[in-house]
Enzyme design. Structure first.
Site, mmCIF file in Angstrom:
data_model
loop_
_atom_site.group_PDB
_atom_site.id
_atom_site.type_symbol
_atom_site.label_atom_id
_atom_site.label_comp_id
_atom_site.label_asym_id
_atom_site.label_seq_id
_atom_site.Cartn_x
_atom_site.Cartn_y
_atom_site.Cartn_z
ATOM 1 N N ARG A 100 0.846 -1.036 0.208
ATOM 2 C CA ARG A 100 0.102 0.107 -0.180
ATOM 3 C C ARG A 100 0.866 1.259 0.198
ATOM 4 O O ARG A 100 1.699 1.107 1.076
ATOM 5 C CB ARG A 100 -0.803 0.264 0.975
ATOM 6 C CG ARG A 100 -1.990 1.184 1.830
ATOM 7 C CD ARG A 100 -2.981 1.895 2.427
ATOM 8 N NE ARG A 100 -3.880 0.921 1.984
ATOM 9 C CZ ARG A 100 -5.054 1.681 2.400
ATOM 10 N NH1 ARG A 100 -4.989 1.673 3.505
ATOM 11 N NH2 ARG A 100 -6.251 0.498 1.430
ATOM 12 N N HIS A 127 -7.015 0.612 -6.877
ATOM 13 C CA HIS A 127 -7.535 0.421 -5.126
ATOM 14 C C HIS A 127 -7.707 -1.144 -5.957
ATOM 15 O O HIS A 127 -9.265 -1.303 -5.395
ATOM 16 C CB HIS A 127 -8.100 0.823 -4.522
ATOM 17 C CG HIS A 127 -8.088 0.315 -3.060
ATOM 18 N ND1 HIS A 127 -7.201 -1.279 -2.897
ATOM 19 C CD2 HIS A 127 -8.587 0.984 -1.948
ATOM 20 C CE1 HIS A 127 -7.482 -0.400 -1.437
ATOM 21 N NE2 HIS A 127 -9.046 -0.138 -0.987
ATOM 22 N N GLN A 130 -10.070 -3.752 -3.188
ATOM 23 C CA GLN A 130 -11.835 -3.164 -3.552
ATOM 24 C C GLN A 130 -12.659 -2.947 -4.105
ATOM 25 O O GLN A 130 -13.905 -3.692 -4.144
ATOM 26 C CB GLN A 130 -11.581 -1.273 -2.983
ATOM 27 C CG GLN A 130 -12.298 -0.708 -2.542
ATOM 28 C CD GLN A 130 -13.260 -1.029 -1.407
ATOM 29 O OE1 GLN A 130 -12.096 -1.287 -0.365
ATOM 30 N NE2 GLN A 130 -14.218 -1.645 -0.674
ATOM 31 N N ASP A 222 -17.376 7.745 -2.525
ATOM 32 C CA ASP A 222 -16.103 7.851 -1.407
ATOM 33 C C ASP A 222 -15.678 9.031 -0.832
ATOM 34 O O ASP A 222 -15.900 10.303 -1.259
ATOM 35 C CB ASP A 222 -14.739 6.728 -2.613
ATOM 36 C CG ASP A 222 -12.783 6.899 -1.277
ATOM 37 O OD1 ASP A 222 -13.366 6.467 -0.450
ATOM 38 O OD2 ASP A 222 -12.278 6.677 -2.370
ATOM 39 N N CYS A 262 -16.454 2.026 -0.063
ATOM 40 C CA CYS A 262 -15.984 1.425 0.409
ATOM 41 C C CYS A 262 -14.885 1.793 1.626
ATOM 42 O O CYS A 262 -14.309 0.673 2.496
ATOM 43 C CB CYS A 262 -13.596 2.062 -0.484
ATOM 44 S SG CYS A 262 -13.230 3.262 -0.344
ATOM 45 N N ARG A 290 -14.233 -8.319 1.537
ATOM 46 C CA ARG A 290 -12.144 -7.649 0.761
ATOM 47 C C ARG A 290 -11.724 -9.142 1.806
ATOM 48 O O ARG A 290 -11.136 -9.429 1.300
ATOM 49 C CB ARG A 290 -12.560 -6.518 2.343
ATOM 50 C CG ARG A 290 -12.559 -5.069 1.487
ATOM 51 C CD ARG A 290 -12.031 -4.832 0.213
ATOM 52 N NE ARG A 290 -10.731 -5.086 0.142
ATOM 53 C CZ ARG A 290 -10.234 -3.412 0.849
ATOM 54 N NH1 ARG A 290 -10.144 -2.761 1.574
ATOM 55 N NH2 ARG A 290 -8.615 -4.588 0.280
#
Ligand code: CP
Ligand code: NVA
Length: 306
Positions: A100, A127, A130, A222, A262, A290
């Protein structure tokens, strides 16, 4: 040949379906896969904070019989040693890496130099884990992806990019509404539009949230300021104020439209408490998925290697 997960655009419709089929099996029967990654270690290198990504990968490895190692240190950003040397060293110890980070190139470079699979756990650009969990969630709720309309309202950011690729590959319609100047990257938009042509899907960009959510089956948002954009937070609050998901906006979508985010959410900014806590909100299903989707990714990338 090792395989990485850097971007959704590297996956085909068939590969996404295969991941989802395996996800379903993993979700249904945890004990059957308890030894699938026995003796394997996954290294998590995180240059940004995380709740869901870190915990779901660590728990996922544990549930598959493997081990996870979390590194918060400033490694592999190229300061202490080169990304290349980090990749080569880690390839001698562990079986996979989740990175990340800020610059997307860090993930690309790490993957290029590592002889083990590298998974993008979020970069400034994308991402993918996700988006896969989100599409799996949509498929669980509607039984299909093709023909589903997803309205994304807010910032044309990393999450939006990965959703655009996955929606386009899966034959969905995605309406994106952002303030002017905050649209998704043009190269990603054109690639996604091309994918959509091949799948019967559609990607439409605009600056009007009301038009975007009209007849939508899913409303997605988001945060307005992503990790690394903290200094723009106040300015963005003003620019994005008409892009909030509130009950008036939700009314314009289909009656049973799912509400997705998310997470982490900034309640009262991009989404109201009332909407995120409403009966149609599936934000915690997304968070749970996830875990299941990433277990499938781990089995595919780490488990099937000779
Ligand atoms: N959605 C998501 O990636 O959450 P974290 O930042 O908590 O990992
Ligand atoms: N766009 C957000 C997503 C967090 C999961 C960020 O990058 O901070």
């Amino acid at each position: 040949m090792k395989k990485d997960l850097i971007s959704i655009k590297d996956l085909t419709d068939v590969e996404i379906k295969e991941i989802f089929d395996l996800t379903q099996k993993l979700k249904k029967n945890k004990s059957k896969f308890a030894n699938t990654l026995k003796g394997k270690t996954l290294c998590l290198i995180f240059h940004k904070p995380s709740l869901r990504t870190r915990v779901s990968f660590e728990v996922g490895m544990f549930q598959l019989g493997g081990n996870a190692l979390y590194m918060k240190e400033d490694i592999s950003a190229g300061q202490r040693e080169t990304i290349k040397d980090t990749a080569k060293t880690l390839s001698r110890y562990v079986d996979g890496i989740v990175l990340r980070t800020f610059g997307h190139n860090n993930v690309v470079e790490l993957a290029r130099s590592a002889s083990i699979p590298v998974i993008n756990g979020l970069s400034d650009l994308s991402h993918p884990c996700q988006a896969l969990a989100d599409l799996f969630t949509i498929k669980e709720k509607f039984g299909k992806l093709k023909g589903i309309t997803l309205a994304y309202v807010g910032d044309g950011n990393n999450v939006c990019h990965s959703l655009m690729y996955s929606a386009a590959i899966s034959g969905m319609q995605m309406n994106v509404a952002t303030p002017k100047g905050y649209e998704p990257q043009t190269n990603i938009t054109s690639e996604a539009k091309q994918f959509a042509q091949g799948s019967g899907g559609k990607i439409a960009l605009g600056n009007d949230p009301e038009a975007a959510v009209k007849n939508a089956d899913v409303i997605y948002t988001d945060v307005w300021a992503s990790m690394g954009q903290e200094s723009e937070k106040q300015q963005r609050k003003e620019i994005f104020k008409d892009f909030q998901i509130n009950k008036d906006l939700v009314k314009l979508a289909n009656k049973k439209a799912l509400i997705m985010h998310c997470l982490p959410a900034h309640r009262g900014e991009e989404i109201t408490d009332e909407v995120i806590d409403s009966a149609n909100s599936v934000v915690f299903d997304e968070a749970e998925n996830r875990l299941h989707v990433q277990k499938a990714i781990l089995v595919k990338l780490l488990g099937e290697r000779k």
